[in-house]
Design an enzyme around this catalytic site. Structure first.
Site, PDB file in Angstrom:
ATOM      1  CE  LYS A  32      -4.028   1.939   2.479  1.00 45.38           C
ATOM      2  NZ  LYS A  32      -4.924   1.777   3.650  1.00 45.38           N
ATOM      3  CB  SER A 107      -8.253   3.484   2.452  1.00 47.24           C
ATOM      4  OG  SER A 107      -7.412   2.940   3.443  1.00 47.24           O
ATOM      5  CB  SER A 131      -8.421   0.622   5.337  1.00 49.27           C
ATOM      6  OG  SER A 131      -9.193   1.783   5.223  1.00 49.27           O
TER       7      SER A 131
HETATM    8  N1  GLN Z   1     -13.467   4.014   6.013  1.00 52.12           N
HETATM    9  C1  GLN Z   1     -12.678   4.281   7.181  1.00 52.12           C
HETATM   10  C2  GLN Z   1     -12.219   5.724   7.175  1.00 52.12           C
HETATM   11  O1  GLN Z   1     -12.410   6.336   6.184  1.00 52.12           O
HETATM   12  C3  GLN Z   1     -11.535   3.335   7.268  1.00 52.12           C
HETATM   13  C4  GLN Z   1     -10.231   3.866   6.852  1.00 52.12           C
HETATM   14  C5  GLN Z   1      -9.039   2.988   7.173  1.00 52.12           C
HETATM   15  O2  GLN Z   1      -9.144   1.940   7.790  1.00 52.12           O
HETATM   16  N2  GLN Z   1      -7.879   3.497   6.796  1.00 52.12           N
HETATM   17  O3  GLN Z   1     -11.714   6.226   8.140  1.00 52.12           O
END
Ligand code: GLN
Length: 427
Positions: A32, A107, A131
Site C-alpha cells: 500500500k 482504503s 481498510s
Molecule cells: N473508512 C474508514 C475511514 O475512512 C476506514 C479507513 C481505514 O481503515 N484506513 O476512516
C-alpha cells in the site's frame, strides 16, 4: 497517473527484489502506498506527496525483503487512508476485478484488487477502521487486521495512530497468515509493538478444525445489513455448525456509538498527524512570498483533496478548546465501553462472527456525494479497531453475483483462533 491502465491497482510499478531465500522467496507483494519504501515514491494517494521518495524502508518492508519477497509496486488507496472505496485517490479510482463496475472497497483497494486479479501474490494494506477487511470483502480475498501492537507501524504514514495496524491480504487464509508471520513481532522503532507470544504460528492454525469452537453472533452487527449479505453469512454459519462449532447469540450494545466514536477519534488524530504536511520539508511547496502562513495555506489548499480537508476541519474542531470534552473525551468514553462489551462477549465466545460489510460493493460514485452513508457502512469493522482486537475477513459467497465477506473478531492476540475459524469457512 498510473501505468496500470486496466485496474489502476498501482500508483507506481517498480520491482524491489528481496533476498534469495526465505519463507516468501519467489512471491510477489503489492505494498500500500502509505508504507515507506526506500528510493521508491510513497504518495499516500495524495497530490501532497506525489513526488515524495522516502529515504528509508518501513519495518514491514525490511521484513518482506529479508523473507525473500519481491515487491512489485505501490498499491492505490484512498487519500491518506480516508475512505472506503479507493475513489478519493489523487491517482484515480481502482476497478474491482471481482465485481466489474463496482468499487474495490478501501482504503486499501489497490492492494485487494491486485491480489484478486493475480497482479500480486500477496499484499499489504493498513486498517484504521476497516481498510484491509472492507476491500478484502469487496474483492473476494482474505484480509487480516492484527491485534494492535502485533505489527510495527514504523514507516507507515500515520492517519490515526491509536487505531491502525498494517495487515496482510491474500487469496487464501493460509497465505494471509503466512504473510502475517513475516511482518509480526516486536520492533525497537515502534514502542507499541510486542510479541504474539508462543502462539505466533499463524499459518498452521489454518486447519479448518472448529470442532468445539464457540462462535458468538453479535445480533447488532446483523441488524440493518442487506438481506442477501445476511443470508450468505448465515449459510456459512450453518456450515460451521455442521463442522462441530457451536453458535451463541451475544450482544454488543455499545455498537450504536461505535461509528461516531471512531470518526471523532480518527479525525482528531488525523488533524494532528496531517499538520506536518506544510510544504516545507516534504510534499508540494507553497512557495514563499514573505509570509509563511500563506505558504502553508497554499500548499495545503493545493495538496489535499476534499475528503482530507473535511476531516482536518472536523478533527480540529473536535479538539478545540471548549469542544474537547464534548466530542473527543466522549468518544474516548465510548471507546472504553466498546472494549468492555467485547471483554464480556469473549467470556462466552472464542470468536465473534458477522458480515464484514453490511452491504455488497457500492457502485462507482455512489458514496462520493454522501460521506455519511460511507461512514455508516463501517459499522461492523470499526469496533475491532476501537477495541484493539484482531479481525479477519474471509469470502463467504455471493449475493446477486456480488462478493460477501464474513468477519471474525478474536480476543487480543487471538490471531490463531480467527485464522482457524476463517479457514473452516474457506473449506
Ligand atoms: N473508512 C474508514 C475511514 O475512512 C476506514 C479507513 C481505514 O481503515 N484506513 O476512516
Amino acid at each position: 497517473m498510473s501505468a496500470d491502465a486496466s485496474l489502476n491497482a498501482f500508483v507506481t510499478r517498480e520491482r524491489i527484489e528481496g533476498s534469495d531465500d526465505g519463507p516468501l522467496a519467489g512471491r510477489t507483494v503489492a505494498v500500500k502506498d502509505n508504507i515507506s519504501t526506500e528510493g521508491v515514491r510513497t504518495t499516500c494517494g495524495s497530490a501532497m506527496l506525489a513526488d515524495y521518495v522516502p529515504p528509508y524502508d518501513a519495518t514491514v518492508v525490511e521484513r518482506l525483503k529479508a523473507a525473500g519477497a519481491t515487491v512489485v509496486g505501490k498499491a492505490n488507496m484512498d487519500e491518506f487512508g480516508m475512505g472506503s472505496t479507493t475513489e478519493t485517490s489523487h491517482f484515480g479510482a481502482t476497478e474491482n476485478p471481482a465485481a466489474p463496475g463496482r468499487v474495490p472497497g478501501g482504503s486499501s483497494g489497490g492492494s485487494a484488487a491486485a491480489v484478486a486479479a493475480g497482479e500480486a501474490d500477496l499484499a499489504l494494506g493498513s486498517d484504521t477502521g476497516g481498510s484491509v477487511r472492507n476491500p478484502a470483502a469487496f474483492c473476494s480475498v482474505v484480509g487480516i487486521k492484527p491485534t494492535y501492537g502485533l505489527v510495527s507501524r514504523y514507516g507507515l504514514v500515520a492517519y490515526a495512530n491509536s487505531l491502525e495496524q498494517i495487515g496482510p491480504l491474500a487469496p487464501t487464509v493460509r497465505g494471509a497468515a503466512r504473510l502475517l508471520e513475516v511482518i509480526a513481532g516486536p520492533d525497537d522503532r515502534d514502542a507499541t509493538t510486542r510479541s504474539g507470544g508462543a502462539d505466533a504460528d499463524y499459518a498452521d492454525a489454518a486447519d479448518g478444525d472448529v470442532e468445539g469452537t464457540t462462535v458468538g453472533v453479535p445480533t447488532e452487527l446483523f441488524e440493518g445489513a442487506d438481506e442477501g449479505v445476511v443470508d450468505t453469512v448465515e449459510a456459512a454459519l450453518d456450515d460451521l455448525r455442521d463442522r462441530g462449532a457451536e453458535t451463541v447469540e451475544v450482544s454488543l450494545p455499545s455498537i450504536e456509538r461505535a461509528v461516531e466514536a471512531y470518526y471523532v477519534i480518527a479525525m482528531s488524530e488525523a488533524s494532528s498527524n496531517l499538520a506536518r504536511f506544510d510544504g516545507v520539508r516534504y510534499g508540494i511547496s507553497g512557495g514563499y512570498e514573505g509570509d509563511w502562513n500563506d505558504s502553508f495555506a497554499r500548499a495545503r489548499e493545493a495538496g489535499f483533496g476534499e475528503e482530507v480537508k473535511r476531516r482536518i476541519l472536523l478533527g480540529t474542531y473536535a479538539l478545540s478548546a471548549g469542544y474537547h470534552d464534548k466530542y473527543y473525551k466522549k468518544a474516548q468514553d465510548a471507546r472504553a465501553w466498546v472494549q468492555q462489551d467485547f471483554d464480556e462477549a469473549f467470556e462466552t465466545a472464542d470468536v465473534l462472527a458477522s458480515p464484514t460489510m453490511p452491504v455488497p460493493p457500492f457502485e462507482r460514485g455512489e458514496g462520493l456525494d454522501d460521506p455519511l452513508k460511507l461512514y455508516l457502512a463501517d459499522a461492523n469493522t470499526v469496533p475491532a479497531n476501537l477495541a484493539n482486537l484482531p479481525a479477519i475477513s474471509v469470502p463467504a459467497g455471493e449475493t446477486d453475483g456480488l462478493p460477501v465477506g464474513l468477519q471474525f473478531v478474536g480476543p487480543a492476540f487471538g490471531e490463531r483462533a480467527i485464522v482457524r475459524a476463517a479457514s473452516a469457512v474457506e473449506d
